[in-house]
Write a protein that holds these residues in place. Structure first.
Motif, PDB file in Angstrom:
ATOM      1  N   ARG A 142      -8.932  10.858  17.983  1.00 26.60           N
ATOM      2  CA  ARG A 142      -7.517  11.235  17.979  1.00 26.60           C
ATOM      3  C   ARG A 142      -7.340  12.697  18.401  1.00 26.60           C
ATOM      4  N   GLU A 167      -4.780   6.257  -3.767  1.00 31.21           N
ATOM      5  CA  GLU A 167      -4.453   6.715  -2.424  1.00 31.21           C
ATOM      6  C   GLU A 167      -3.111   7.439  -2.489  1.00 31.21           C
ATOM      7  N   TYR A 209      -7.529  -6.046   0.151  1.00 28.59           N
ATOM      8  CA  TYR A 209      -7.095  -5.201  -0.958  1.00 28.59           C
ATOM      9  C   TYR A 209      -5.857  -5.745  -1.639  1.00 28.59           C
ATOM     10  N   ARG A 228       0.820  -1.207   0.000  1.00 26.04           N
ATOM     11  CA  ARG A 228       0.000   0.000   0.000  1.00 26.04           C
ATOM     12  C   ARG A 228       0.852   1.253   0.000  1.00 26.04           C
ATOM     13  N   PRO A 250      -7.392   2.199  -1.823  1.00 25.98           N
ATOM     14  CA  PRO A 250      -6.069   1.636  -1.587  1.00 25.98           C
ATOM     15  C   PRO A 250      -5.504   1.052  -2.877  1.00 25.98           C
ATOM     16  N   LYS A 295      -5.270   5.415  25.617  1.00 28.64           N
ATOM     17  CA  LYS A 295      -4.062   6.111  25.177  1.00 28.64           C
ATOM     18  C   LYS A 295      -3.809   7.416  25.906  1.00 28.64           C
ATOM     19  N   THR A 323     -10.808   4.876   9.076  1.00 22.84           N
ATOM     20  CA  THR A 323     -10.988   6.203   9.640  1.00 22.84           C
ATOM     21  C   THR A 323     -12.414   6.501  10.070  1.00 22.84           C
ATOM     22  N   ASN A 354      -9.603   7.866  -3.198  1.00 22.13           N
ATOM     23  CA  ASN A 354      -8.921   7.269  -2.048  1.00 22.13           C
ATOM     24  C   ASN A 354      -9.002   5.763  -1.952  1.00 22.13           C
ATOM     25  N   MET A 396      -2.292  10.422   7.099  1.00 28.20           N
ATOM     26  CA  MET A 396      -3.488  10.727   7.891  1.00 28.20           C
ATOM     27  C   MET A 396      -4.132   9.452   8.419  1.00 28.20           C
ATOM     28  N   THR A 397      -4.207   8.441   7.577  1.00 29.58           N
ATOM     29  CA  THR A 397      -4.834   7.194   7.997  1.00 29.58           C
ATOM     30  C   THR A 397      -4.065   6.575   9.154  1.00 29.58           C
ATOM     31  N   LYS A 398      -2.761   6.607   9.057  1.00 29.25           N
ATOM     32  CA  LYS A 398      -1.929   6.078  10.152  1.00 29.25           C
ATOM     33  C   LYS A 398      -2.218   6.840  11.441  1.00 29.25           C
ATOM     34  N   LEU A 399      -2.276   8.157  11.326  1.00 29.21           N
ATOM     35  CA  LEU A 399      -2.529   8.976  12.514  1.00 29.21           C
ATOM     36  C   LEU A 399      -3.869   8.620  13.131  1.00 29.21           C
ATOM     37  N   GLU A 400      -4.845   8.419  12.251  1.00 30.66           N
ATOM     38  CA  GLU A 400      -6.173   8.155  12.777  1.00 30.66           C
ATOM     39  C   GLU A 400      -6.272   6.786  13.411  1.00 30.66           C
ATOM     40  N   GLN A 401      -5.292   5.963  13.132  1.00 27.90           N
ATOM     41  CA  GLN A 401      -5.241   4.679  13.841  1.00 27.90           C
ATOM     42  C   GLN A 401      -4.247   4.726  14.984  1.00 27.90           C
ATOM     43  N   TYR A 402      -3.856   5.925  15.385  1.00 29.60           N
ATOM     44  CA  TYR A 402      -2.967   6.134  16.526  1.00 29.60           C
ATOM     45  C   TYR A 402      -1.577   5.596  16.274  1.00 29.60           C
ATOM     46  N   ASP A 403      -1.223   5.353  15.013  1.00 30.22           N
ATOM     47  CA  ASP A 403       0.114   4.862  14.699  1.00 30.22           C
ATOM     48  C   ASP A 403       0.993   6.067  14.366  1.00 30.22           C
ATOM     49  N   TYR A 404       1.378   6.808  15.414  1.00 30.10           N
ATOM     50  CA  TYR A 404       2.109   8.050  15.211  1.00 30.10           C
ATOM     51  C   TYR A 404       3.484   7.781  14.591  1.00 30.10           C
ATOM     52  N   LEU A 414     -13.570   5.712  -1.476  1.00 32.35           N
ATOM     53  CA  LEU A 414     -13.550   5.491  -0.027  1.00 32.35           C
ATOM     54  C   LEU A 414     -13.347   6.830   0.661  1.00 32.35           C
ATOM     55  N   GLY A 464     -13.014   8.147  14.298  1.00 29.59           N
ATOM     56  CA  GLY A 464     -11.634   7.857  14.672  1.00 29.59           C
ATOM     57  C   GLY A 464     -10.800   9.126  14.745  1.00 29.59           C
TER      58      GLY A 464
END
Lengths: 276, 332
Positions: free
Chosen positions: B72, A226, B330, A54, A222, B97, B152, A220, A233-241, B191, B68
């Motif tokens: 955050r 994308e 995917y 991805r 995948p 968290k 998200t 968007n 942003m997607t990473k951030l929204e999954q808390y994967d800073y 999406l 989500g």
């Protein structure tokens, strides 16, 4: 030492201090924070993340669309600048002001407007989609948004150089028997090439990082449409800073390398132009 | 000049004294995408109730976005007094968290802290030209489906879960369910990052034959945009979506808004709150109002996330973390 400095350049110390503090606050500190945070991943994690399908696909989408958009902007931006400088147009000032609009417009607004126009029920989309040429929600849409965003960079860097070109050079060339094409390729083009490259670099760098306008028109999906900033942003929204900063760092390094290449190229063309 | 200065000083003093004795309270409610209309009405009702009860003026500020993303923002320091999000998992994330919310938050309010519930239905174009009746129709070739990104969007997670459980029950196993959702997402051309974004894509941009949507969002789209444009199709099986609410403990302690924040959420369970929820096409949790509004909702079999997956924590791990099933479908 200090005394010589003071006598040579008045205000050297405050100026230097200010520059360092200001740049640190604005650029260096955030960048170091980014670097530090990204070091939360070891080399193998970096590698795994950056070579995941991805992420690779997103880099491919981002790079190809920004390159294409910047290239198109170079061609048509030059044309626009040319027309604005060389031809007496009615309402020239209005057109000139329009060039800056993509700078001024909030990018999200640009994205929404472009999507509305190019979606299948939009002004243009309704004609393009039946022809088998969908724009909104495809990589083409991303390119369109990036062309919009990047256009002023090329026009505004080339325009002043064109304006400053000494008409005497062109006149001399044609009086010596050069054809119009020769005048352009031998006289004008070498002079504006450095500026064109700068415009290209700016438009390209802006395109790679662009989020606001792209996100609405991209679709968007995948692996397909994308872009890298969305992945961050997607990473951030999954808390994967950490993951987000790693991708950010990779993007930074890549953009930096590309800009460096363009700068070297530019220095080279400038020397060549100077030598002519 | 001097006079002006005195006047300004006086104004300042009056202003300052006003603050000292003020009974003006501010609350920030950080919510998810489709609740805009619900809380707009509810905030007015609550402000009235609170004024009558305590004499204080309460102003409620709203923030909406993908669930989500909103969670955050709160973790990163957005000073929410209460959060009203799309799923318990996002509030758990805040609790885990940032420790801003006590871990036992789910049990602090009745009905699993869900004053209203909803479910996932299909919104189709008028007359249902593609004849979409059930989840099976979404994986047909040539059917274009609009749903947000489950990474998200809270609503999108409910959508995914509902499709998965349907396929698992009908086709008898996890592998089959995975094939099913993979096929379904191949039919998704856009999406978006949040539920409202997807609604816009489907409704305004004309993309897609079917929008997988919150029930309340589907009703709202039909109501706002005219029943002559869209139809709601309820699949026979769907998920009981329980959007959760919680007081953000550390923030209300800092803002000194404990009492009003708690009352704000409790009032959601009152007759007034339940009625507003029902009017906005959420399914009220209290039996009395559930019965009152039952006739406006389609009848369908609803499963719960706890019964099917043992709660959101498991479901998230299984489906939505990086490299989990949603990513895998995917990459096939």
């Amino acid at each position: 030492m200090a005394q010589t400095n003071r006598s040579l350049i008045p205000g050297f110390r405050p100026a230097l201090t200010f520059t360092i503090v200001y740049l640190s606050l604005l650029v260096l500190i955030p960048l170091s924070a980014l670097l530090l945070k990204s070091l939360g991943y070891g080399p193998s994690q970096w590698f795994t993340l950056l070579t995941s399908p991805r992420v690779l696909a997103a880099f491919r989408v981002s790079l190809s669309t920004s390159l294409l958009a910047a290239a198109i902007n170079v061609v048509f931006g030059l044309l626009l600048a040319w027309v604005l400088v060389r031809y007496p147009l009615p309402f020239k000032r209005v057109f000139d002001a329009l060039i800056d609009l993509p700078f001024a417009l909030p990018t999200a607004v640009a994205g929404i407007v472009l999507t509305a126009i190019y979606a299948r029920n939009g002004w243009l989309g309704q004609y393009l989609e039946p022809l088998g040429f969908p724009v909104a929600f495809t990589p083409t849409g991303i390119t369109v948004a990036l062309i919009f965003i990047g256009m002023p960079f090329v026009v505004r860097t080339v325009q002043p150089v064109l304006q400053d070109l000494d008409p005497a050079e062109e006149e001399a060339a044609s009086s010596l028997g050069a054809s119009r094409l020769q005048v352009f390729t031998k006289i004008i083009f070498p002079n504006i090439l450095p500026a064109l490259l700068t415009g290209f670099a700016l438009a390209f760098a802006r395109g790679i990082g662009e989020y606001g306008s792209v996100i609405f028109i991209a679709g968007n999906r995948p692996l397909v449409s994308e872009v890298v900033p969305l992945l961050i942003m997607t990473k951030l929204e999954q808390y994967d800073y950490v993951g987000a900063t790693v991708i950010g760092m990779a993007m930074l390094i890549l953009s930096f390398a590309l800009l460096l290449i363009i700068n070297v190229l530019q220095a080279w063309t400038r020397r060549r132009a100077g030598a002519l | 000049m001097k006079l002006k200065f005195h006047a300004a000083l006086a104004a300042l003093l009056i202003g300052a004294s006003g603050v000292l004795h003020a009974a003006d309270v501010k609350l920030l409610n950080v919510s998810y995408d489709p609740t805009r209309e619900l809380y707009e009405q509810y905030n007015v009702a609550f402000a009235k109730y609170w004024k009558e009860k305590t004499g204080d003026n309460v102003t409620i500020q709203q923030s909406h976005g993908g669930s989500g993303k909103q969670a955050r923002s709160v973790i990163d320091g957005l000073g929410a007094d209460v959060v009203t999000l799309a799923l318990a998992d996002d509030i758990d994330a805040i609790a885990d968290k940032s420790k801003l919310i006590a871990p036992d938050w789910l049990a602090r309010l009745p009905k699993n802290s869900s004053p209203y519930t909803s479910t996932i239905v299909f919104l189709v174009r008028k007359g249902n030209p593609k004849n979409i009746k059930d989840w099976d129709d979404l994986v047909r070739k040539g059917v274009s489906v609009v749903t947000p990104n489950p990474k998200t969007s809270g609503g999108a997670r409910w959508n995914f879960i509902a499709a998965w459980e349907y396929a698992k029950r009908k086709y008898g196993g996890e592998a089959q369910a995975k094939d099913f959702v993979a096929k379904l997402y191949q039919n998704v051309p856009v999406l978006d990052s949040g539920a409202r974004g997807s609604t816009t894509t489907f409704v305004e941009r004309g993309v897609g034959d079917v929008l997988i949507s919150w029930e309340n969002e589907a009703f709202l789209a039909v109501k706002e945009l005219g029943p002559d444009k869209f139809d709601i199709v309820a699949p026979p099986l769907s998920v009981l979506a329980e959007p959760s609410v919680a007081v953000v403990d550390k923030n209300v302690q800092r803002h000194k808004t404990e009492a009003v924040a708690k009352a704000y959420l409790e009032y959601l369970y009152s007759d007034v709150g339940q009625d507003i929820a029902g009017k906005n096409y959420y399914r009220p949790s209290e039996e009395k109002f559930a019965a009152k509004y039952a006739s406006q909702f389609p009848k369908l079999e609803l499963f719960t996330i706890d019964s099917a997956f043992g709660g959101w924590k498991n479901a998230t791990q299984k489906f939505f973390v990086d490299g989990a099933i949603f990513d895998q479908i995917y990459l096939k």
